[in-house]
Design a protein around this motif. Structure first.
Motif, short mmCIF file in Angstrom:
data_model
loop_
_atom_site.label_atom_id
_atom_site.label_comp_id
_atom_site.label_asym_id
_atom_site.label_seq_id
_atom_site.Cartn_x
_atom_site.Cartn_y
_atom_site.Cartn_z
N VAL A 165 -34.20 7.12 -32.25
CA VAL A 165 -34.95 6.29 -31.30
C VAL A 165 -35.53 5.07 -32.01
N CYS A 166 -36.02 5.26 -33.23
CA CYS A 166 -36.56 4.12 -33.99
C CYS A 166 -35.45 3.11 -34.31
N GLU A 167 -34.25 3.60 -34.62
CA GLU A 167 -33.12 2.70 -34.84
C GLU A 167 -32.78 1.96 -33.55
N GLU A 168 -32.81 2.67 -32.45
CA GLU A 168 -32.54 2.07 -31.14
C GLU A 168 -33.55 0.98 -30.83
N LEU A 169 -34.82 1.27 -31.11
CA LEU A 169 -35.88 0.30 -30.86
C LEU A 169 -35.60 -1.00 -31.60
N LEU A 170 -35.24 -0.91 -32.87
CA LEU A 170 -34.99 -2.12 -33.66
C LEU A 170 -33.82 -2.91 -33.10
N ASN A 171 -32.75 -2.21 -32.66
CA ASN A 171 -31.62 -2.89 -32.06
C ASN A 171 -32.03 -3.61 -30.78
N ILE A 172 -32.79 -2.93 -29.93
CA ILE A 172 -33.21 -3.51 -28.66
C ILE A 172 -34.10 -4.73 -28.88
N ARG A 173 -35.03 -4.63 -29.82
CA ARG A 173 -35.90 -5.76 -30.10
C ARG A 173 -35.11 -6.97 -30.58
N GLN A 174 -34.19 -6.74 -31.50
CA GLN A 174 -33.43 -7.86 -32.07
C GLN A 174 -32.58 -8.54 -31.00
N ASP A 188 -28.34 2.44 -45.78
CA ASP A 188 -28.35 1.56 -44.63
C ASP A 188 -29.74 0.96 -44.45
N SER A 189 -29.86 -0.37 -44.51
CA SER A 189 -31.18 -1.00 -44.45
C SER A 189 -31.85 -0.81 -43.10
N ALA A 190 -31.06 -0.82 -42.02
CA ALA A 190 -31.64 -0.63 -40.68
C ALA A 190 -32.20 0.78 -40.54
N ARG A 191 -31.47 1.76 -41.07
CA ARG A 191 -31.96 3.14 -41.00
C ARG A 191 -33.22 3.30 -41.84
N THR A 192 -33.26 2.65 -42.99
CA THR A 192 -34.45 2.72 -43.84
C THR A 192 -35.66 2.12 -43.13
N GLU A 193 -35.46 1.00 -42.44
CA GLU A 193 -36.55 0.37 -41.70
C GLU A 193 -37.03 1.29 -40.58
N ALA A 194 -36.08 1.91 -39.88
CA ALA A 194 -36.44 2.84 -38.81
C ALA A 194 -37.21 4.03 -39.37
N ALA A 195 -36.79 4.51 -40.54
CA ALA A 195 -37.46 5.66 -41.16
C ALA A 195 -38.89 5.33 -41.54
N GLN A 196 -39.16 4.09 -41.89
CA GLN A 196 -40.53 3.69 -42.22
C GLN A 196 -41.44 3.79 -40.99
N TYR A 215 -41.67 15.51 -49.39
CA TYR A 215 -40.58 15.67 -48.43
C TYR A 215 -40.66 14.71 -47.24
N LEU A 216 -41.63 13.81 -47.24
CA LEU A 216 -41.78 12.92 -46.08
C LEU A 216 -40.58 11.99 -45.91
N ARG A 217 -40.03 11.51 -47.00
CA ARG A 217 -38.86 10.62 -46.88
C ARG A 217 -37.67 11.41 -46.33
N TYR A 218 -37.48 12.61 -46.81
CA TYR A 218 -36.41 13.49 -46.33
C TYR A 218 -36.53 13.73 -44.83
N ILE A 219 -37.74 14.03 -44.40
CA ILE A 219 -37.98 14.28 -42.97
C ILE A 219 -37.79 13.00 -42.17
N SER A 220 -38.36 11.90 -42.65
CA SER A 220 -38.30 10.64 -41.92
C SER A 220 -36.87 10.15 -41.75
N GLY A 241 -25.87 8.05 -25.77
CA GLY A 241 -25.83 9.31 -26.50
C GLY A 241 -26.20 9.15 -27.96
N TYR A 242 -26.46 7.92 -28.36
CA TYR A 242 -26.88 7.59 -29.72
C TYR A 242 -27.49 6.20 -29.64
N ALA A 243 -27.99 5.68 -30.74
CA ALA A 243 -28.58 4.34 -30.72
C ALA A 243 -27.53 3.33 -30.27
N PRO A 244 -27.75 2.62 -29.17
CA PRO A 244 -26.72 1.72 -28.64
C PRO A 244 -26.40 0.59 -29.61
#
Length: 279
Positions: A209-218, A40-48, A26-31, A259-262
């Motif tokens: 937050v992980c999705e947000e982090l990737l956006n901010i870094r890029q 969505d590739s960005a969401r998958t990267e954030a989930a990792q 269930y780790l993928r489900y939770i992540s 209110g969500y990943a910018p």
């Protein structure tokens, strides 16, 4: 996604419901915060990022995660549990476990499928674990109105009380211990002449937050040395003690919250505006 159960008609309940400790299945489900069907590739990267953090936290016994499943083992939702001393709790206090997130599968939330009993079952499992480990109660951040995430009305119906008027902290206690409070914040902006400074407090606890982090870094990298990105791990005990911040984004000392990943375009627009002001 979050819990949404404003009513509990008996006919909607799921039969053969059980709550188990999270495992590799269930780790993928939770992540992915229940979005297992996402492509969505960005969401998958954030989930990792989130998955690696979860594995370490579970291995070290720093947090607990439980999953609600039906008779076929299909996941229906999950719940996180941490001691109040854990940096992600956002609270200070003693003798309590904190529920940072109680989540139903997102399709149930979108369909407003209510009264399944999944939320209550997971909460009962959390209370059993807290009692077994010698804690004296549970605490949550819960929100008023029709907000879809961690609604206070649900927690009030299952025995939680608000610690103070207008507070977002709710508790359910069975032993003698004081009420928790929010961790005080101590952020102070330190400018860098001629640069746009982004201070970002983040934790891999949350997929958004992980999705947000990737956006901010890029976006920060796109502006080269014109932008200074300073990252602070809010799940680091030393950072939590020093700053008291959960997830927070500051651009030149001004807090920004979508209110969500910018979106990347919104971030670019803010940075360009700041740079123009410096010219």
């Amino acid at each position: 996604m979050g819990l949404y159960i404003p009513a509990l008609p008996q006919k909607a309940r799921i039969s053969m419901l059980s709550v188990i400790d999270a495992n590799d299945r269930y780790l993928r489900y939770i992540s992915l915060c229940t979005h297992e069907d996402s492509h969505d590739s960005a969401r998958t990267e954030a989930a990792q990022i989130r998955m690696q953090w979860l594995k370490g936290q579970l291995r070290e016994g720093r947090i607990s995660v439980k999953v609600a499943v039906d008779e076929s083992g299909n996941p229906l939702g999950f719940i996180h549990l941490t001691p109040i001393e854990h940096p992600t709790s956002g609270m200070i206090g003693k003798g309590l476990m904190v529920i940072p997130c109680l989540t139903l599968s997102y399709l149930q939330v979108y369909a407003k499928k209510r009264g399944t009993g999944v939320g209550r079952a997971m909460l009962e499992a959390a209370e059993q674990e807290a009692r077994r480990k010698g804690f004296k109660g549970l605490a949550v951040h819960a929100y008023d109105g029709d907000f879809w995430f961690m609604p206070s009305g649900f927690f009030q119906r299952v025995g939680f009380r608000r610690v103070l008027e207008n507070s977002e902290i709710w508790v359910k206690k069975w032993g003698e211990t004081g009420d928790p409070s929010l961790r005080p914040t101590q952020y102070k902006y330190a400018p860098v002449p001629g640069k746009v400074v982004i201070d970002y407090f983040w934790s891999p606890f949350c997929l958004t937050v992980c999705e947000e982090l990737l956006n901010i870094r890029q976006v920060s990298e796109e502006f080269g040395d014109k932008v200074i990105l300073r990252e602070y791990r809010a799940d680091d005990p030393e950072v939590a003690t020093r700053y008291g911040m959960g997830c927070a984004l500051f651009i030149d000392g001004e807090r920004k919250d979508w209110g969500y990943a910018p979106p990347k375009d919104d971030l670019r627009q803010v940075i360009r505006s700041r740079l123009q002001q410096m010219e």
